[in-house]
Design a protein around this motif. Structure first.
Motif, PDB file in Angstrom:
ATOM      1  N   ASP A   1     -19.092 -38.508   2.967  1.00 57.23           N
ATOM      2  CA  ASP A   1     -17.784 -39.011   2.559  1.00 57.23           C
ATOM      3  C   ASP A   1     -17.985 -40.258   1.707  1.00 57.23           C
ATOM      4  O   ASP A   1     -18.915 -41.027   1.903  1.00 57.23           O
ATOM      5  CB  ASP A   1     -16.874 -39.297   3.758  1.00 57.23           C
ATOM      6  CG  ASP A   1     -17.541 -40.142   4.817  1.00 57.23           C
ATOM      7  OD1 ASP A   1     -18.717 -40.504   4.640  1.00 57.23           O
ATOM      8  OD2 ASP A   1     -16.890 -40.438   5.829  1.00 57.23           O
TER       9      ASP A   1
ATOM     10  N   LEU B   1     -15.339 -36.447  -1.166  1.00 62.23           N
ATOM     11  CA  LEU B   1     -16.533 -35.809  -0.607  1.00 62.23           C
ATOM     12  C   LEU B   1     -17.589 -35.759  -1.706  1.00 62.23           C
ATOM     13  O   LEU B   1     -17.299 -35.343  -2.828  1.00 62.23           O
ATOM     14  CB  LEU B   1     -16.236 -34.388  -0.143  1.00 62.23           C
ATOM     15  CG  LEU B   1     -15.510 -34.167   1.183  1.00 62.23           C
ATOM     16  CD1 LEU B   1     -15.280 -32.677   1.382  1.00 62.23           C
ATOM     17  CD2 LEU B   1     -16.301 -34.744   2.344  1.00 62.23           C
TER      18      LEU B   1
ATOM     19  N   PRO C   1     -12.945 -35.636   4.471  1.00 63.28           N
ATOM     20  CA  PRO C   1     -13.588 -36.946   4.359  1.00 63.28           C
ATOM     21  C   PRO C   1     -12.762 -38.027   5.035  1.00 63.28           C
ATOM     22  O   PRO C   1     -11.633 -37.802   5.471  1.00 63.28           O
ATOM     23  CB  PRO C   1     -13.642 -37.173   2.849  1.00 63.28           C
ATOM     24  CG  PRO C   1     -12.414 -36.484   2.346  1.00 63.28           C
ATOM     25  CD  PRO C   1     -12.234 -35.271   3.236  1.00 63.28           C
TER      26      PRO C   1
END
Length: 577
Positions: free
Chosen positions: A151, A73, A65
Motif C-alpha cells: 500500500d 496499491l 490499500p
C-alpha cells in the motif's frame, strides 16, 4: 563492538532496473466492488508463482490499500529465472469492479498492463481504494516470478538508489556497509545560535539514542542479505538492458529473487547466526552510523577472502530490494609481500574509521581492532585534541556569535574530528593490481574510454621509518601509507571560524608531503608537465604520487580533480577521504 563475520565462497551476482508507472483512476471513489472468490495476494507480501502452475483462470484478487496512504496499491513483478524473449508473462491489473479477468478484458475501462521491463522487473501504481484484480498471461516458456503488492507508492521490488559502501580490505578481509536505511534522530536542543550544544569528544553525534533504541523507536531494522563473489565468476552485465548474459545465450533477470536462486550463490543475513564456511564465521545483526547526515547502515566484516582478488558485492534488503553492484579488491598476501596492517572499525569517537591502519595485530582471537583494543596511548591524545578544540570553539564564535550563514559550529567540530582521526590513525594501502576494476587499475571513470591512469597517493614506509603518528608503536615491517585527501583539511578551514587560525598547505607548496593532492579538487589534470614523487596525482608513467608541478596547469577548482572523489564503486581508492 563486534560486527558480523562470514566466510565467502565463489558466488554469482546480478543487478536490477525497473519500469514505474502511475495511473489515476475514475473508480477511486466508487462503491466497494464484490469480486468472485479468487486467490488473494496479501498486502505487503510477495507471492511466488510459476507460469506452468497458475490457477485456471490465472487471476488473483488484490487487497484494499490503506486509505491513510491515499488509496494506492503498488504492484511489482520480478522475474526470477532466465527467459528468452517469448517466455516473459504479461500481467494486467484492474480497479474496475465489473472486470473479473483483466487479461481477457484488456480494452475495458480501468484495465492496465503492468509492463515488465527488459531488466525483468516492472512496477505499477493502481489507485483502487477497495482492491482490484490481477491476471497473468503466461509466455511460451516456464518462468518463475514474484508478485508483490504494497500500500502506498513504495514498491516491494526496486533498485535502491544508494550503493553499498566499501570500508577497506586486507589480504583476506573486507569491511562493507549497506546503504543507509534510517536517518538519525534530530538533535535536541538545536545546535544553532544562540543554543550551542556540541557533542562530546567520545560521542560525535548530537542524538542521545543508542543504535538499538533509535532503530527500535522507528520500527525494526531491515533484513539485509550480503552477497559477494569473485568478479570473474559473474556473467557479462549489459548496462543498456539491465540484464546479465547467461551461458546459454539468454538473459538473466536483474532482480533480487534471480540473484538468490542463481546456481552457486550462498547468502548470509545480518539477523542470524551461522557457522559460515568451515564453521569459523558468525553472522549477527549490527548497525553503525558513520555520518549523522547519512544515518544508520548495516555493517559487515567479511573474512575468508583470497589475496589480490577482485570481488563483486550486492546487498538485498528485505528479500526484494537490491543495491549494487560495487567492486572491491583484496590486498597482497604472498609470504614475501603480505599486507601487514589490520583493519580498524567501530570507534565511536572516529565513526568514519573503517580501514587498515599500521597498528600491531589485535589480541587473539580477534582479527581486527575495535574500540576495545585500540591502545590508550593512541586514543587519549586524540580525545584530548577533540576536547581542547571544542573548548576553544565554544569560548567565542560558538559561545555568543553567529560567525557564518553557511556553516555551523557543529559542522566545524565534525570536520575537525574527521581530519584529526585521519591524521591520528593513518591508513595503509598498496598499489592496486592491473585488474582492480572494470576499467583497469586507476583508470579515469569506469568506462575505460581514456588511457590516462591515476595512481593513489601512497608513501612507502620502511621497517625502520618512524610512524607518521609518534603515538603509534613501530610496525616492524615495510608498508605504504595512503595519504589523507587534501580536501579533508580544507573542509575544516571552510567550516570553522577564522579566529581558530586553522590553515592547510597549498597545492603549490608541498601539500603533497602530507596529503593526496589533485584527486577531488584540482585542475582536472590539465598540465603539460609531470609530477614529482609525493602525494599528488601521478598519471600515465606508473610512478607513485606526485605533487611538485613542472609546467603549465589549469584553473584549480573545487570538485575539479582528475577523479572527483577519493574512491569509486569499482574498487579504486586514491586518497584517504
Amino acid at each position: 563492538m563486534k560486527i558480523p563475520m562470514l566466510r565467502v565462497p565463489e558466488t554469482l551476482t546480478l543487478g536490477l532496473s525497473s519500469l514505474f508507472l502511475v495511473v489515476f483512476s475514475p473508480f477511486l471513489f466508487q462503491i466497494p466492488p464484490v469480486y468472485a472468490q479468487k486467490q488473494q495476494v496479501q498486502l505487503n507480501n510477495v507471492l511466488e508463482l510459476a507460469s506452468n502452475a497458475l490457477p485456471n483462470p490465472p487471476t488473483f484478487a488484490l487487497p484494499a490499500p490503506s486509505l491513510s496512504l491515499g488509496g494506492a496499491l503498488t504492484i511489482s513483478v520480478a522475474l526470477c529465472s532466465t527467459s528468452a524473449g517469448g517466455g516473459v508473462p504479461r500481467v494486467f491489473v484492474s480497479n474496475n469492479s465489473e472486470v473479473t479477468n483483466p487479461a481477457s478484458e484488456q480494452n475495458a475501462q480501468g484495465v492496465y498492463e503492468l509492463v515488465i521491463g527488459g531488466s525483468g522487473v516492472g512496477t505499477f501504481v493502481l489507485y483502487a481504494s477497495s482492491g482490484g484484480m490481477l491476471a497473468v498471461v503466461p509466455g511460451t516458456e516456464t518462468v518463475v516470478f514474484d508478485v508483490g503488492v504494497s500500500d502506498g507508492t513504495d514498491p516491494l521490488h526496486e533498485l535502491l538508489t544508494t550503493l553499498p559502501l566499501l570500508g577497506d580490505t586486507t589480504s583476506n578481509q573486507a569491511i562493507i556497509f549497506s546503504p543507509p536505511f534510517l536517518p538519525a534522530s534530530p538533535a535536541s536542543p538545536p545546535t544553532t545560535y544562540p543554543n550551542y550544544t556540541l557533542p562530546s569528544a567520545q560521542f560525535p553525534f548530537s542524538s542521545s539514542l543508542t543504535p538499538q533504541a533509535e532503530v527500535g523507536g522507528g520500527g525494526t531494522s531491515p533484513n539485509f542479505t550480503l552477497i559477494i563473489g569473485t568478479t570473474e565468476t559473474f556473467p557479462a552485465f549489459d548496462e543498456a538492458s539491465g540484464t546479465f548474459s547467461s551461458s546459454s545465450g539468454g538473459k538473466i533477470p536483474a532482480s533480487a529473487c534471480a540473484l538468490r536462486s542463481a546456481n552457486g550463490v550462498v547468502v548470509d543475513t545480518t539477523n542470524s547466526t551461522s557457522g559460515g564456511a568451515g564453521g569459523k564465521g558468525t553472522v549477527n545483526e549490527t548497525i553503525w552510523m558513520r555520518d549523522e547526515d547519512e544515518g544508520w547502515r548495516a555493517q559487515w566484516l567479511v573474512e575468508g577472502l583470497q589475496p589480490q582478488t577482485n570481488y563483486t558485492v550486492w546487498v538485498v534488503q528485505d528479500g526484494t530490494k537490491l543495491a549494487g553492484p560495487i567492486n572491491i579488491v583484496t590486498k597482497s598476501g604472498l609470504s614475501f609481500s603480505s599486507f601487514p596492517c589490520p583493519l580498524v572499525h567501530s570507534l565511536p569517537y572516529c565513526p568514519l574509521v573503517s580501514y587498515a591502519s599500521p597498528l600491531q595485530p589485535p589480541p587473539i582471537p580477534l582479527t581486527a581492532h575495535d574500540n576495545t583494543t585500540i591502545p590508550a596511548n593512541l586514543t587519549d591524545p586524540l580525545l584530548g585534541y577533540m576536547t581542547n578544540f571544542t573548548t576553544s570553539l565554544l569560548t567565542f564564535a560558538c559561545g555568543r556569535d553567529w560567525y557564518s550563514p553557511l556553516q555551523s559550529c557543529e559542522k566545524c567540530q565534525s570536520a575537525y574530528r574527521t581530519w584529526a582521526c585521519a591524521v591520528s590513525l593513518p591508513r595503509c594501502g598498496e598499489m592496486p593490481p592491473s585488474s582492480s576494476s572494470d576499467a583497469g587499475a586507476g583508470a579515469v571513470g569506469a568506462s575505460g574510454s581514456t588511457t590516462q591512469t591515476i595512481r593513489p597517493a601512497l608513501v612507502s614506509q620502511s621497517s625502520t621509518s618512524p610512524q607518521r603518528n609518534p603515538n603509534i608503536a613501530p610496525l616492524g615491517t615495510a608498508y605504504s601509507v595512503l595519504l589523507p585527501c587534501l580536501e579533508t583539511c580544507n573542509a575544516v578551514d571552510r567550516a570553522c571560524p577564522p579566529f581558530l587560525q586553522f590553515t592547510c598547505p597549498l597545492p603549490e607548496f608541498n601539500a603533497n608531503v602530507s596529503y593526496g593532492v589533485g584527486y577531488i579538487d584540482g585542475d582536472g589534470g590539465k598540465r603539460s608537465g609531470s609530477w614529482s614523487d609525493g602525494g599528488g596525482v601521478g598519471v600515465g608513467d606508473g610512478t607513485m604520487g606526485g605533487g611538485g608541478r613542472n609546467g603549465e596547469i589549469g584553473v584549480w577548482k573545487q570538485g575539479g580533480g582528475v577523479t572527483g572523489t577519493s574512491m569509486d564503486r569499482w574498487g579504486n581508492v586514491w586518497c584517504a577521504g
